[in-house]
Design a protein around this motif. Structure first.
Motif, PDB file in Angstrom:
ATOM      1  N   GLN A 140       0.830  -1.199   0.000  1.00 38.98           N
ATOM      2  CA  GLN A 140       0.000   0.000   0.000  1.00 38.98           C
ATOM      3  C   GLN A 140       0.870   1.257   0.000  1.00 38.98           C
ATOM      4  OE1 GLN A 140      -2.277  -0.616   3.539  1.00 38.98           O
ATOM      5  NE2 GLN A 140      -3.737  -2.034   2.581  1.00 38.98           N
ATOM      6  N   ILE A 141       1.843   1.296   0.923  1.00 38.02           N
ATOM      7  CA  ILE A 141       2.721   2.464   1.032  1.00 38.02           C
ATOM      8  C   ILE A 141       3.508   2.674  -0.259  1.00 38.02           C
ATOM      9  CG2 ILE A 141       4.747   3.393   2.234  1.00 38.02           C
ATOM     10  CD1 ILE A 141       3.656   2.090   4.801  1.00 38.02           C
ATOM     11  N   HIS A 142       4.018   1.575  -0.824  1.00 36.72           N
ATOM     12  CA  HIS A 142       4.777   1.673  -2.075  1.00 36.72           C
ATOM     13  C   HIS A 142       3.903   2.252  -3.195  1.00 36.72           C
ATOM     14  CE1 HIS A 142       7.726   0.717  -5.155  1.00 36.72           C
ATOM     15  NE2 HIS A 142       6.778   0.101  -5.843  1.00 36.72           N
ATOM     16  N   PHE A 143       2.668   1.785  -3.274  1.00 41.07           N
ATOM     17  CA  PHE A 143       1.755   2.269  -4.303  1.00 41.07           C
ATOM     18  C   PHE A 143       1.498   3.770  -4.146  1.00 41.07           C
ATOM     19  CE2 PHE A 143      -2.675   3.504  -5.137  1.00 41.07           C
ATOM     20  CZ  PHE A 143      -2.700   3.371  -6.519  1.00 41.07           C
ATOM     21  N   PHE A 144       1.229   4.197  -2.922  1.00 39.33           N
ATOM     22  CA  PHE A 144       0.921   5.606  -2.709  1.00 39.33           C
ATOM     23  C   PHE A 144       2.142   6.495  -2.936  1.00 39.33           C
ATOM     24  CE2 PHE A 144      -2.631   3.731  -0.141  1.00 39.33           C
ATOM     25  CZ  PHE A 144      -3.649   4.202  -0.963  1.00 39.33           C
TER      26      PHE A 144
END
Length: 309
Positions: free
Chosen positions: A255-259
């Motif tokens: 999730q963090i990588h995507f954002f």
């Protein structure tokens, strides 16, 4: 010989006394500097202070994860469910009366600039979030400066007192100059707020503006909502997970990588964007977060004084 020994002894005692006094003075000077640092010791360029604030804000997502995916709180400790509802796939604000109304002083960003920012954001964000996103009204882009009353520390006021506050703000604005600003970076907070973080190139600095407003509004809450140096505006609020068909986020790290990648794309598009701010608004917000949610408000607009000279 006796006189030579006496003279040598006196010289040695004088030297030791001087050395002791010198050391004592130096220690006292060091102590004083620690307690009362000089301007040169404590002066940190305001741009560096802002950059440090923005870096800390950017780390918020890494440290806390995307709390907005779990319907966490906003940056002002309000639950997302308190602010928005989703019906038939569409997001609508939940407007609640502010009692007493919040009285906010904000710098206003003209739609000449905000529309271009909004138009740059939507093609990047819409394919992933569709209806689970709230875009800030491009006619209401603003930078919060100083509150005469806010919901944490409400300061009730009569109509006469409100008029006196507005007049005092107007007098302050006469002495302020337009701000030329540049977008330093865009960050996404753990609460899902997409923020534009700005630096000041020229004009009246936000720290100066806040200090003058504090003097002009002595009844205002001692504790304000934001750091004195900050200059930021909300672009959008993410309210849920990306569409399942567009991306699969199986863990917090994914999730963090995507954002981060999403924010990088936005920064590639908008970083370095320049604007000029020429208005300060004194706003009575009759609904909670009316400026952010298109709620009921009364706006008094003031042109920054130097614009007319």
């Amino acid at each position: 010989m006796h006189h030579l020994k006496t003279a040598a002894l006196l010289w040695l005692i004088s030297a030791l006394l001087f050395f002791s006094l010198f050391q004592m003075a130096r220690r006292n000077s060091d102590s004083t500097r620690r307690i009362h640092p000089s301007a040169s010791d404590s002066a940190i360029p305001i741009s560096d202070r802002r950059s440090a604030l923005y870096e800390k804000m950017a780390r918020d997502l890494d440290e806390k994860g995307p709390m907005f995916l779990k319907h966490g709180q906003t940056s002002q400790s309000l639950s997302l469910s308190d602010l928005f509802t989703v019906k038939d796939g569409s997001v609508a604000p939940v407007l609640k009366a502010a009692d007493p109304p919040v009285r906010a002083n904000v710098l206003y960003l003209s739609s000449h600039y905000s529309l271009r920012i909004s138009e740059a954001l939507k093609p990047i964000l819409d394919p992933y979030f569709d209806k689970l996103i709230w875009f800030q009204n491009s006619n209401l882009y603003h930078f919060s400066m100083f509150h005469a009353s806010h919901y944490i520390s409400p300061v009730p006021a009569t109509q006469d007192e409100i008029e006196a506050e507005a007049a005092a703000v107007g007098a302050v604005v006469e002495g302020l100059c337009p701000l030329k600003i540049v977008l330093d970076r865009v960050v996404l907070t753990s609460t899902g707020v997409l923020l534009g973080c700005w630096q000041v190139v020229s004009g009246s600095d936000p720290m100066t503006i806040r200090a003058k407003l504090r003097t002009a509004l002595p009844r205002a809450p001692e504790n304000q909502l934001y750091d004195d140096a900050i200059l930021h505006t909300s672009f959008a609020r993410l309210l849920g997970e990306p569409k399942a068909s567009s991306v699969v986020l199986s863990s917090t790290s994914y999730q963090i990588h995507f954002f981060h990648e999403l924010v990088d794309r936005i920064n590639n598009k908008l970083q370095g964007f320049e604007a000029v701010v020429t208005e300060l608004w004194y706003v009575e917000e009759f609904d909670v977060l009316a400026l952010a949610l298109n709620g009921r408000m009364k706006v008094r607009k003031f042109q920054l004084g130097c614009a007319r000279h």
